[in-house]
Design a protein around this motif. Structure first.
Motif, mmCIF file in Angstrom:
data_model
loop_
_atom_site.group_PDB
_atom_site.id
_atom_site.type_symbol
_atom_site.label_atom_id
_atom_site.label_comp_id
_atom_site.label_asym_id
_atom_site.label_seq_id
_atom_site.Cartn_x
_atom_site.Cartn_y
_atom_site.Cartn_z
ATOM 1 N N ARG A 110 -2.726 -2.584 -5.243
ATOM 2 C CA ARG A 110 -1.854 -1.601 -5.903
ATOM 3 C C ARG A 110 -1.887 -1.757 -7.417
ATOM 4 N NH1 ARG A 110 4.416 -3.301 -5.720
ATOM 5 N NH2 ARG A 110 4.227 -5.542 -5.396
ATOM 6 N N TYR A 111 -2.119 -2.980 -7.893
ATOM 7 C CA TYR A 111 -2.193 -3.173 -9.345
ATOM 8 C C TYR A 111 -3.534 -2.654 -9.881
ATOM 9 C CZ TYR A 111 1.717 -6.126 -8.094
ATOM 10 O OH TYR A 111 2.902 -6.583 -7.577
ATOM 11 N N ALA A 112 -4.588 -2.828 -9.106
ATOM 12 C CA ALA A 112 -5.880 -2.256 -9.484
ATOM 13 C C ALA A 112 -5.780 -0.727 -9.518
ATOM 14 C CB ALA A 112 -6.965 -2.694 -8.501
ATOM 15 N N GLN A 113 -5.047 -0.148 -8.573
ATOM 16 C CA GLN A 113 -4.853 1.300 -8.556
ATOM 17 C C GLN A 113 -4.044 1.764 -9.763
ATOM 18 O OE1 GLN A 113 -3.075 2.031 -4.722
ATOM 19 N NE2 GLN A 113 -4.948 1.554 -3.593
ATOM 20 N N GLN A 114 -3.040 0.990 -10.138
ATOM 21 C CA GLN A 114 -2.252 1.341 -11.326
ATOM 22 C C GLN A 114 -3.129 1.330 -12.574
ATOM 23 O OE1 GLN A 114 1.306 -1.131 -11.609
ATOM 24 N NE2 GLN A 114 1.769 -0.801 -9.445
ATOM 25 N N GLU A 115 -4.068 0.401 -12.639
ATOM 26 C CA GLU A 115 -4.979 0.349 -13.781
ATOM 27 C C GLU A 115 -5.852 1.598 -13.841
ATOM 28 O OE1 GLU A 115 -5.907 -4.269 -14.700
ATOM 29 O OE2 GLU A 115 -6.599 -3.576 -12.742
ATOM 30 N N LEU A 116 -6.316 2.058 -12.688
ATOM 31 C CA LEU A 116 -7.134 3.277 -12.665
ATOM 32 C C LEU A 116 -6.311 4.494 -13.074
ATOM 33 C CD1 LEU A 116 -9.248 2.742 -9.415
ATOM 34 C CD2 LEU A 116 -10.031 2.619 -11.783
ATOM 35 N N VAL A 117 -5.088 4.595 -12.607
ATOM 36 C CA VAL A 117 -4.222 5.717 -12.981
ATOM 37 C C VAL A 117 -3.957 5.687 -14.489
ATOM 38 C CG1 VAL A 117 -1.898 6.677 -12.736
ATOM 39 C CG2 VAL A 117 -3.157 5.952 -10.706
ATOM 40 N N ALA A 118 -3.732 4.507 -15.042
ATOM 41 C CA ALA A 118 -3.473 4.387 -16.483
ATOM 42 C C ALA A 118 -4.657 4.874 -17.304
ATOM 43 C CB ALA A 118 -3.142 2.938 -16.834
ATOM 44 N N ARG A 119 -5.871 4.695 -16.779
ATOM 45 C CA ARG A 119 -7.062 5.099 -17.523
ATOM 46 C C ARG A 119 -7.451 6.552 -17.296
ATOM 47 N NH1 ARG A 119 -7.130 -0.133 -17.063
ATOM 48 N NH2 ARG A 119 -8.379 -1.505 -18.389
ATOM 49 N N PHE A 120 -7.234 7.052 -16.070
ATOM 50 C CA PHE A 120 -7.788 8.360 -15.723
ATOM 51 C C PHE A 120 -6.749 9.409 -15.327
ATOM 52 C CE2 PHE A 120 -11.056 5.151 -14.573
ATOM 53 C CZ PHE A 120 -12.008 5.512 -15.517
ATOM 54 N N GLY A 121 -5.472 9.050 -15.358
ATOM 55 C CA GLY A 121 -4.456 10.032 -14.987
ATOM 56 C C GLY A 121 -4.338 10.151 -13.480
ATOM 57 N N GLU A 122 -4.358 11.360 -12.985
ATOM 58 C CA GLU A 122 -4.195 11.579 -11.549
ATOM 59 C C GLU A 122 -5.418 11.052 -10.787
ATOM 60 O OE1 GLU A 122 -3.686 15.267 -8.345
ATOM 61 O OE2 GLU A 122 -3.612 15.639 -10.514
ATOM 62 N N VAL A 123 -5.174 10.147 -9.841
ATOM 63 C CA VAL A 123 -6.232 9.581 -9.002
ATOM 64 C C VAL A 123 -5.738 9.601 -7.556
ATOM 65 C CG1 VAL A 123 -7.701 7.573 -8.521
ATOM 66 C CG2 VAL A 123 -6.959 8.046 -10.882
ATOM 67 N N GLY A 124 -6.598 10.065 -6.653
ATOM 68 C CA GLY A 124 -6.246 10.055 -5.246
ATOM 69 C C GLY A 124 -6.733 8.776 -4.584
ATOM 70 N N PHE A 125 -5.905 8.189 -3.707
ATOM 71 C CA PHE A 125 -6.262 6.928 -3.064
ATOM 72 C C PHE A 125 -6.162 7.032 -1.543
ATOM 73 C CE2 PHE A 125 -4.501 5.554 -7.222
ATOM 74 C CZ PHE A 125 -5.613 4.890 -7.720
ATOM 75 N N GLN A 126 -7.089 6.369 -0.885
ATOM 76 C CA GLN A 126 -7.057 6.226 0.571
ATOM 77 C C GLN A 126 -7.270 4.761 0.886
ATOM 78 O OE1 GLN A 126 -9.942 8.592 2.767
ATOM 79 N NE2 GLN A 126 -9.891 7.178 4.497
ATOM 80 N N GLU A 127 -6.369 4.168 1.636
ATOM 81 C CA GLU A 127 -6.447 2.748 1.950
ATOM 82 C C GLU A 127 -7.530 2.489 2.991
ATOM 83 O OE1 GLU A 127 -3.127 0.651 4.064
ATOM 84 O OE2 GLU A 127 -2.802 -0.184 2.050
ATOM 85 N N LEU A 128 -8.382 1.495 2.727
ATOM 86 C CA LEU A 128 -9.422 1.103 3.671
ATOM 87 C C LEU A 128 -9.126 -0.252 4.298
ATOM 88 C CD1 LEU A 128 -12.596 2.250 1.662
ATOM 89 C CD2 LEU A 128 -11.403 3.478 3.491
#
Length: 355
Positions: free
Chosen positions: A26-44
């Protein structure tokens, strides 16, 4: 538009599989959102592996992540094809057909690594190694490329999930790590003292440390001596400080000075060391305060490397607090949660030349 990209509202959308240490996705996902704005995620894999859809081209995403590498995103690779998993030979054939059509991405003579992994406890009728064998044949026969295990120029990444197979081709540098999933492995050699040594070995690789630039190092909280042993192997003179006992194998080493006491009880000359390292299991604020107090013992322009034990649920806050404590004595060059860090991260710091 690159293979695997699509258009949404006039903007390219690229898809990526991201990896983080267990519990830190979830912290890695927050980093991506901070850089790119809206990001869609699917848990694997819960808390560890995810599929991200980013409204940027593959080239833009790779460039921006290389220029400002995230802390908790350990590894990432593009997804240029996805198909339902048969979990049998059909998957291998489809992967071969896809790779044969990925012509512009691979050139004759390229060193190419095939990195395949699957979801734990998911049964497939073939192994990740079978994927490598099948795709290596395409690399040699179709592209005249050189299949390699280490040091690739490009990587073919395959993930076998619960119901789908995902794959993509990328430059190794675009994946943040050229190890499969960023899971760098080291062998336990004779005389191995502790797994802490793996953390320093990984930092050596990930931060591109050149030990020849240093001659004298101080190791805070050295016991039982995992980091000290590696520094001695690399030819440095080491002052190890810890009230605990060092491994007997280090006793009498000609380049080792050992103070069996607390760091605050040891008098250190100003600018006496090129390098300070610390791998203490303390509260991150306590660790930062001690390192900041001892920082004058590092020469201006010198380096410090330390691990921080993270407070669950507050990693970014911990990082901000630690940065404030260390400044102005030390400046953070890079912060990264390495594969061997578990619930911690590693900081690469420098002592400003004007300090």
């Amino acid at each position: 538009m690159a293979a695997g990209e699509s258009m949404t509202g006039g903007a390219a959308v690229s898809r990526w599989i991201g990896s983080a240490n267990a519990g830190y996705a979830r912290y890695a996902q927050q980093e991506l959102v901070a850089r790119f704005g809206e990001v869609g995620f699917q848990e694997l894999i819960p808390g560890e592996l995810f599929l991200a859809s980013i409204r940027r081209s593959e080239a833009d995403v790779a460039r921006l992540l290389r220029g400002n590498e995230p802390v908790f995103l350990r590894h990432i690779h593009p997804v240029q094809t996805e198909f339902p998993a048969s979990r049998g030979e059909e998957d291998l054939l489809r992967l071969q057909q896809w790779l044969e059509s990925a012509g512009p991405a691979i050139s004759p003579g390229d060193r190419v690594g095939v990195q395949a992994r699957r979801k734990p406890e998911t049964e497939y009728g073939y192994t990740p190694y079978a994927v490598k064998e099948a795709l290596d044949r395409v690399l040699t026969e179709r592209f005249a490329a050189e299949p390699v295990i280490s040091g690739p120029d490009k990587v073919v990444s395959v993930y076998m999930g619960e119901s789908s197979v995902y794959a993509g081709v990328s430059a190794a540098s675009d994946n943040l790590s050229d190890w499969n999933g960023g899971m760098i492995r080291f062998k336990r050699e004779d005389g191995f003292i502790s797994r802490a040594k793996f953390k320093l070995l990984e930092a050596e690789v990930r931060f591109g440390l050149d030990w020849s630039a240093y001659s004298r190092a101080v190791d805070l909280g050295a016991a039982p001596g995992g980091w000290t042993s590696l520094l001695l192997e690399r030819g440095l003179r080491v002052t190890a400080i810890d009230p605990g006992e060092l491994d007997p194998s280090l006793t009498g080493h000609p380049n080792l000075t050992y103070h069996r006491r607390k760091a605050g009880e040891v008098k250190m000359e100003r600018a006496a060391y090129d390098l300070l390292v610390s791998d203490m299991s303390w509260d991150p604020r306590q660790s930062a305060k001690l390192v900041a107090e001892i920082a004058p013992a590092i020469r201006p322009g010198g380096t410090a490397l330390m691990t921080l034990k993270l407070l669950r649920g507050k990693p970014f806050q911990s990082m901000r607090e630690v940065e404030g404590i260390l400044a102005p004595a030390l400046r953070i060059v890079k912060a990264k949660q390495l594969f061997h860090n578990r619930d911690e991260l590693t900081l690469l710091l420098t002592r400003p030349s004007d300090s």
